[in-house]
Each structure stands twice: as structure tokens, then as C-alpha cells.
Scaffold this motif. Structure first.
Motif, PDB file in Angstrom:
ATOM      1  N   MET A 175      36.518  49.619  58.327  1.00  0.00           N
ATOM      2  CA  MET A 175      35.980  48.270  58.199  1.00  0.00           C
ATOM      3  C   MET A 175      36.659  47.554  57.022  1.00  0.00           C
ATOM      4  SD  MET A 175      32.050  47.286  58.826  1.00  0.00           S
ATOM      5  CE  MET A 175      31.466  48.413  57.585  1.00  0.00           C
ATOM      6  N   LEU A 234      35.536  45.613  54.995  1.00  0.00           N
ATOM      7  CA  LEU A 234      34.706  45.382  53.814  1.00  0.00           C
ATOM      8  C   LEU A 234      35.082  46.297  52.656  1.00  0.00           C
ATOM      9  CD1 LEU A 234      31.012  44.807  54.868  1.00  0.00           C
ATOM     10  CD2 LEU A 234      32.530  43.269  53.677  1.00  0.00           C
ATOM     11  N   ILE A 235      35.419  47.547  52.976  1.00  0.00           N
ATOM     12  CA  ILE A 235      35.685  48.491  51.892  1.00  0.00           C
ATOM     13  C   ILE A 235      37.169  48.793  51.729  1.00  0.00           C
ATOM     14  CG2 ILE A 235      33.407  49.574  51.801  1.00  0.00           C
ATOM     15  CD1 ILE A 235      34.656  51.798  53.586  1.00  0.00           C
ATOM     16  N   PRO A 278      40.239  47.174  50.061  1.00  0.00           N
ATOM     17  CA  PRO A 278      40.651  46.029  49.241  1.00  0.00           C
ATOM     18  C   PRO A 278      41.916  45.378  49.774  1.00  0.00           C
ATOM     19  CG  PRO A 278      40.944  48.109  48.075  1.00  0.00           C
ATOM     20  CD  PRO A 278      40.226  48.432  49.327  1.00  0.00           C
ATOM     21  N   ASP A 279      41.912  44.066  49.796  1.00  0.00           N
ATOM     22  CA  ASP A 279      43.045  43.316  50.319  1.00  0.00           C
ATOM     23  C   ASP A 279      44.054  43.051  49.210  1.00  0.00           C
ATOM     24  OD1 ASP A 279      44.244  41.757  52.481  1.00  0.00           O
ATOM     25  OD2 ASP A 279      43.880  40.056  51.133  1.00  0.00           O
ATOM     26  N   ILE A 280      45.323  43.364  49.518  1.00  0.00           N
ATOM     27  CA  ILE A 280      46.376  43.238  48.504  1.00  0.00           C
ATOM     28  C   ILE A 280      46.481  41.811  47.955  1.00  0.00           C
ATOM     29  CG2 ILE A 280      48.904  43.134  48.301  1.00  0.00           C
ATOM     30  CD1 ILE A 280      47.960  45.873  47.880  1.00  0.00           C
ATOM     31  N   GLY A 281      46.402  40.833  48.857  1.00  0.00           N
ATOM     32  CA  GLY A 281      46.539  39.443  48.419  1.00  0.00           C
ATOM     33  C   GLY A 281      45.448  39.056  47.442  1.00  0.00           C
ATOM     34  N   LEU A 282      44.219  39.467  47.739  1.00  0.00           N
ATOM     35  CA  LEU A 282      43.102  39.130  46.852  1.00  0.00           C
ATOM     36  C   LEU A 282      43.235  39.869  45.526  1.00  0.00           C
ATOM     37  CD1 LEU A 282      40.629  37.467  46.602  1.00  0.00           C
ATOM     38  CD2 LEU A 282      39.305  39.247  47.712  1.00  0.00           C
ATOM     39  N   ILE A 283      43.697  41.140  45.601  1.00  0.00           N
ATOM     40  CA  ILE A 283      43.913  41.881  44.349  1.00  0.00           C
ATOM     41  C   ILE A 283      44.937  41.145  43.483  1.00  0.00           C
ATOM     42  CG2 ILE A 283      44.902  43.995  43.367  1.00  0.00           C
ATOM     43  CD1 ILE A 283      43.688  45.538  45.647  1.00  0.00           C
ATOM     44  N   PHE A 284      46.021  40.711  44.132  1.00  0.00           N
ATOM     45  CA  PHE A 284      47.061  39.983  43.401  1.00  0.00           C
ATOM     46  C   PHE A 284      46.487  38.752  42.710  1.00  0.00           C
ATOM     47  CE2 PHE A 284      49.955  36.332  43.617  1.00  0.00           C
ATOM     48  CZ  PHE A 284      50.970  36.755  42.778  1.00  0.00           C
ATOM     49  N   TRP A 285      45.761  37.933  43.487  1.00  0.00           N
ATOM     50  CA  TRP A 285      45.220  36.705  42.897  1.00  0.00           C
ATOM     51  C   TRP A 285      44.172  37.002  41.833  1.00  0.00           C
ATOM     52  CZ3 TRP A 285      47.775  32.563  42.863  1.00  0.00           C
ATOM     53  CH2 TRP A 285      48.599  32.214  43.932  1.00  0.00           C
ATOM     54  N   MET A 286      43.372  38.041  42.103  1.00  0.00           N
ATOM     55  CA  MET A 286      42.340  38.397  41.131  1.00  0.00           C
ATOM     56  C   MET A 286      42.968  38.816  39.808  1.00  0.00           C
ATOM     57  SD  MET A 286      39.175  38.829  40.309  1.00  0.00           S
ATOM     58  CE  MET A 286      38.321  39.735  39.021  1.00  0.00           C
ATOM     59  N   VAL A 287      44.045  39.626  39.880  1.00  0.00           N
ATOM     60  CA  VAL A 287      44.725  40.042  38.647  1.00  0.00           C
ATOM     61  C   VAL A 287      45.232  38.809  37.902  1.00  0.00           C
ATOM     62  CG1 VAL A 287      46.733  41.228  37.714  1.00  0.00           C
ATOM     63  CG2 VAL A 287      45.347  42.336  39.469  1.00  0.00           C
ATOM     64  N   ILE A 324      44.286  35.585  38.220  1.00  0.00           N
ATOM     65  CA  ILE A 324      43.232  34.678  37.753  1.00  0.00           C
ATOM     66  C   ILE A 324      42.454  35.298  36.598  1.00  0.00           C
ATOM     67  CG2 ILE A 324      41.057  33.567  38.401  1.00  0.00           C
ATOM     68  CD1 ILE A 324      42.261  33.276  41.229  1.00  0.00           C
ATOM     69  N   PHE A 325      42.055  36.559  36.789  1.00  0.00           N
ATOM     70  CA  PHE A 325      41.278  37.182  35.716  1.00  0.00           C
ATOM     71  C   PHE A 325      42.129  37.333  34.457  1.00  0.00           C
ATOM     72  CE2 PHE A 325      39.321  40.710  33.389  1.00  0.00           C
ATOM     73  CZ  PHE A 325      38.039  40.226  33.295  1.00  0.00           C
ATOM     74  N   ASP A 343      50.731  39.429  52.059  1.00  0.00           N
ATOM     75  CA  ASP A 343      49.996  38.190  52.308  1.00  0.00           C
ATOM     76  C   ASP A 343      49.249  37.793  51.045  1.00  0.00           C
ATOM     77  OD1 ASP A 343      48.235  36.260  53.153  1.00  0.00           O
ATOM     78  OD2 ASP A 343      47.023  37.622  54.389  1.00  0.00           O
ATOM     79  N   ILE A 344      49.701  36.740  50.355  1.00  0.00           N
ATOM     80  CA  ILE A 344      48.955  36.275  49.177  1.00  0.00           C
ATOM     81  C   ILE A 344      48.423  34.867  49.433  1.00  0.00           C
ATOM     82  CG2 ILE A 344      50.010  37.755  47.419  1.00  0.00           C
ATOM     83  CD1 ILE A 344      51.847  35.297  46.772  1.00  0.00           C
ATOM     84  N   ILE A 403      35.403  44.058  47.470  1.00  0.00           N
ATOM     85  CA  ILE A 403      35.838  45.246  46.738  1.00  0.00           C
ATOM     86  C   ILE A 403      37.159  45.030  46.004  1.00  0.00           C
ATOM     87  CG2 ILE A 403      37.123  46.392  48.581  1.00  0.00           C
ATOM     88  CD1 ILE A 403      35.307  48.911  47.566  1.00  0.00           C
ATOM     89  N   VAL A 434      39.715  45.160  40.690  1.00  0.00           N
ATOM     90  CA  VAL A 434      40.529  44.640  39.583  1.00  0.00           C
ATOM     91  C   VAL A 434      39.735  44.677  38.280  1.00  0.00           C
ATOM     92  CG1 VAL A 434      41.711  42.613  38.705  1.00  0.00           C
ATOM     93  CG2 VAL A 434      41.943  43.251  41.097  1.00  0.00           C
TER      94      VAL A 434
END
Lengths: 167, 349
Positions: free
Chosen positions: A1, A3-4, A6-15, A17-18, B110-111, B211, B216
Motif C-alpha cells: 500500500m 501509505l507506508i 515513502p515517496d522519493i519526491g516528497l522526501i526530496f521536497w521535505m528535506v 523545505i525542512f 518524480d519531484i 510517512i 525526514v
């Protein structure tokens, strides 16, 4: 699923942004706030300590004042007692002096009186003798009114004087 | 996006589909899985409402590296359309809901600025503005002579509480070095949690219940702990004070090294699971209204009333959870950092 996983793109942006948020806040945000707050809390702590110090010194001053007041009171009592003693002494001395003076005056007055009395007696005696002389004169004058008598008296005097000369 | 607005939009959708006779019987019932996962998952567009069958959504930019960089609007991929050899994988496919290559269904790098990325950006800007406004007050005023008001007065007690009661106690004497990170983490999580509860755009994105986001955050804590750990910390991991046979075959070091990773892992799972569960609970409670829509007005009305009451209770609970989870994350991070800065003479063994 998904949900669990982690999406690479979101990790990238999160790193990104944070990281940026962390950088900005750690450089311009929180240190200013925390150091100001700390400065203030230090200031408050120091002020409280100073106030405590001040309270203590005020208390100490009050205690000292109390002590001084008590000391002053005892001193005052002592001075008053001393003064009254002094006063009594002065009065006593004055009375003594006055008594001495009075007795001196009395004595001299008595002496004066005595001498005055003597003088008076002497005068009286002189007066009395003068008077008695005058009286005697008057008496003699009356007895020697007759020439006879005067002559016999002269005679007796001259006899007496010549007897005295011959002896 | 949890919330009455969207839900009423969903109701609209439901009534619209009721009216349209072409819909099959299956389509008429509320699709619970799509309803819930649609609200808690990341998406390439920001769906706000469906109004009279028309979707009101903010299209977001897709940035994909597949045979070179490709930047385009998510509108190009709506309703399963393919664009430049890319499409969004349909339900049941391996990368469901993500952009995949049309050719073999594999995932390119994909970013894209997805719903969660936009939410993160918005919340971060909000957070930066709030904190910088607060710090500006301290720059412009003499802190010894004036009491803070406005934003500074609002944030200062929270900052002081976190720094003095959590960070200082848990990290120990070297807390000043770490307090900017821990405070940032606290406020970052808090504002994203709170915005996640807020039902309207730009709130409602399930950011801290994702997650990748918590991963992060946990990674940052992991680096904060391990990059600055002192000699005693590393000795405790690699050569702990235990009988030699536990070290000769490195059982204890192995356990300790696993422990290095399980600590941030627990942080990641805790925040993720709590926020996700809160969102799902709220959504499910609201969903009762739509699930009972066909069971007659009495049942629908009474259960709807109950679910609104329960929803209010859950929203209040979520407010509490939003704070507690930010607090717990900060506190545990502080404790882990504190453990990496212990001094042997302070130990009681």
C-alpha cells in the motif's frame, strides 16, 4: 500500500523545505527569542536577588536603628541620672556654701555687735565719768563758795605740795 | 482535507450520481476506500470540492525526470490521460495513484509539487513568518523593559515551555546548541498537525500523517543524535560495560547499533500512525452520515446527529493530539540527543 511506502519526491521536497525552515529559524528566529527570554529571566533573577539583598539590608538597618534607639535611650537615662546627681550635688554644695556663708555672716555680725557694745560701754563710761566730774565740780563749787574755805583748801594743797617737795 | 466541506461536496456528488440514471448501482453507493484514501493520500492536484458534478481542484506542477526533465500541469494527466509518455497509475496497479511511464508502468524520478509539498510550503512559510515576526519583536524592543504582546506574547510561553521544560531537562547542559533544531521540529510538526485538522484549503493536507515527511523528520533527529554524540556514547554502543562474552561475539554492539536506528524509526512511526489514525477516525465518523443516507431519514438523521457530536469530540481530541505528538517528538528527540551527551561520571552504575 502506498501509505507506508515513502515517496522519493516528497522526501526530496521535505528535506529541502525542512532544511530551509531549519536554517532560517535557527539563524534568525529562535536564538534571538531564546536569548532575549534568557536575558530577561536572568534580569528577573538578579532583580529578585537584589530585592532580597535590599530587604535584608533594610531589615539590618531597622535592627541597627532599633539598637541605636535603645542605646540612645539607655544613654539618655544615664545622662539624666548623672544630671540629676550633679544637680543634687550642686544644690547640696550650694546649700553648704550658703550655710557656711550664713554662719560666717552671723559670726562677723556677732563680733561687730560685741565691739559696738564695748564701744558703747566705753562711751557710756566716759559719759558717766564726765557727768560725775561735772557733778563733782558742781558739788565742789558749792562747798568752796566762802573765801575761808577756799583759803583753807589752798593752804592744805600748798602744804601737801610742799610736803611732797620736801620728801 | 478532512472535512465537512469536502464531505458535503461528496454528498453533492452522491446526490448527483443518484440523479444520473446512467450510473450503475455500485457507483451510487459511497466508495469508502476512495473517500478515505482520497483524503489522506498525496495527490498531483489539490481537490477542493465537487460542485454539481464538476471537480473544483487546483492543478499542481508535475516535475518528472524521464528522458530529460519534464514539467507540466497535472491537468494534462486528469482522468487517466497520458502525456509525454507518462500517466497516473490506476487503482490496482503497482504504483497506484503515482506517475508512471506508459511504456512499462515503471516509476520515473518524480519531484512533482504535490498536494503535500504545496501544503508543506504553505505551512512552512506561515511558520517562518510567525517565528520571524516574534523574533522581530525581540529585536525591536528592550526585553528588560517591555512585556511581549501580539505574536511574541502568544509564542513566547510555548517556546519557553518547550525549551526550559523539555529541551533543557532532557538534553542537559549543552542544550543551547540543540534547542534551535528541537524548537524548529516542534513548531514544524505542530503547525502541520494543526493545518491538517483545518478543513479548508490550504489546510487539510495529511502532511504529518505521511510517512515520507515523518521519515525526514526522524532522519534529522538521527543525524542530530549521531553526528554530535560524544566519545562515551560511541563507546557505549561499540564496547559497552557488559561481560566480555557479550562483546567478543558482538551481541551487545549489534543490539546497540540496531537501537541507533530503531529510536528514530519509532519516532517516524509514532507521528505517522497517530496523525493518520486521527484523520481516518474523523473521516470515518463523518462517513457514517453518507453510509446511512439510504437507510431512511430516521436512521440517517439520528446517526448523523450522533456522528456530528462524535466528530466535534474527535476534532477536539485531534487538537490535543496535534500538540501532544509535536511535544512527544520533541521530547524523545531531546532525550536521544541527551543520551548521546552523557558523561560517564554522572552515571550511577
Amino acid at each position: 500500500m502506498s501509505l507506508i511506502t515513502p515517496d522519493i519526491g516528497l522526501i526530496f521536497w521535505m528535506v529541502v523545505i525542512f532544511g530551509v525552515v531549519f536554517f532560517i529559524l535557527a539563524k534568525f528566529g529562535f536564538p534571538v527569542i531564546t536569548s532575549s527570554v534568557e536575558k530577561r529571566s536572568n534580569h528577573i533573577r538578579d532583580s529578585l536577588a537584589a530585592a532580597e539583598q535590599a530587604r535584608l539590608s533594610v531589615e539590618e538597618a531597622a535592627l541597627k536603628r532599633q539598637q541605636m534607639l535603645e542605646e540612645t535611650r539607655t544613654e539618655q537615662g544615664r545622662i539624666l541620672r548623672e544630671a540629676s546627681r550633679e544637680r543634687d550635688a550642686i544644690i547640696a554644695e550650694g546649700q553648704q556654701k550658703a550655710r557656711d556663708e550664713a554662719s560666717e555672716i552671723l559670726r562677723s555680725a556677732r563680733a561687730e555687735i560685741a565691739s559696738e557694745k564695748e564701744e558703747a560701754e566705753r562711751e557710756i563710761r566716759a559719759q558717766v565719768s564726765a557727768l560725775s566730774l561735772a557733778v563733782a565740780e558742781k558739788v565742789m563749787r558749792k562747798e568752796l563758795e566762802s573765801d575761808q574755805e577756799q583759803l583753807s583748801l589752798l593752804e592744805r594743797y600748798s602744804e601737801e605740795a610742799s610736803e611732797a617737795q620736801m620728801s | 482535507m478532512l472535512l465537512p466541506w469536502n464531505v458535503s461536496a461528496a454528498a453533492q456528488e452522491a446526490s448527483v450520481s443518484d440523479e444520473s440514471s446512467s450510473m450503475t448501482d455500485e457507483d451510487e453507493s459511497v466508495d469508502m476506500e476512495e473517500y478515505i484514501f482520497g483524503h489522506i493520500s498525496d495527490a498531483y492536484e489539490w481537490h477542493i470540492a465537487t460542485w454539481k458534478g464538476e471537480e473544483i481542484a487546483i492543478p499542481l506542477p508535475c516535475i518528472v525526470f524521464s528522458d530529460g526533465i519534464k514539467v507540466f500541469s497535472s491537468r494534462k494527466l486528469e482522468h487517466g490521460a497520458s502525456y509525454k509518455g507518462l500517466r497516473i497509475a490506476a487503482a490496482g496497479e503497482p504504483h497506484e495513484g503515482k506517475i508512471v511511464r506508459v511504456s512499462d508502468g515503471s516509476r520515473p524520478f518524480d519531484i512533482s509539487i504535490t498536494k503535500n509539498v504545496l501544503g508543506l510550503l504553505f505551512d512552512s512559510i506561515l511558520l517562518i513568518v510567525l517565528i520571524l515576526l516574534c523574533s522581530r519583536w525581540y529585536r525591536r524592543h528592550d526585553v528588560l523593559k517591555e512585556a511581549p504582546g501580539g505574536i511574541a506574547g502568544l509564542l513566547e510561553p510555548v517556546i519557553v515551555m518547550i525549551e526550559q521544560d523539555v529541551i533543557k531537562d532532557a538534553v542537559g547542559p549543552e542544550y543551547r546548541k540543540y534547542s534551535p533544531y528541537l524548537l524548529t521540529a516542534f513548531f514544524f510538526i505542530l503547525i502541520n498537525n494543526l493545518m491538517g485538522i483545518f478543513p479548508f484549503f490550504p489546510g487539510g493536507a495529511n502532511i504529518t500523517g505521511n510517512i515520507a515527511v515523518t521519515l525526514v523528520l526522524a532522519m534529522f533527529t538521527f543525524f542530530m543524535v549521531n553526528l554530535f554524540g560524544n566519545k562515551h556514547y560511541w563507546k557505549d554502543i561499540l564496547w559497552p560495560d557488559v561481560p566480555i562474552f557479550l562483546k567478543a561475539i558482538p551481541i551487545m554492539p549489534a543490539i546497540e547499533i540496531i537501537g541507533m536506528f530503531t529510536k528514530p524509526f519509532s519516532l517516524m512511526i509514532r507521528l505517522f500512525a497517530n496523525m493518520l489514525a486521527g484523520h481516518i477516525m474523523l473521516l470515518s465518523t463523518i462517513a457514517v452520515i453518507f453510509l446511512t443516507a439510504k437507510m431512511g431519514p430516521v436512521l440517517n438523521g439520528s446517526l448523523g446527529f450522533v456522528s456530528v457530536l462524535f466528530g466535534i469530540f474527535l476534532d477536539c481530541l485531534e487538537l490535543l493530539v496535534a500538540f501532544i505528538q509535536a511535544y512527544v517528538f520533541t521530547m524523545l528527540s531531546s532525550v536521544f540527543i541527551g543520551l548521546a551527551h552523557q558523561h560517564p561520571e554522572k552515571e550511577t552504575n
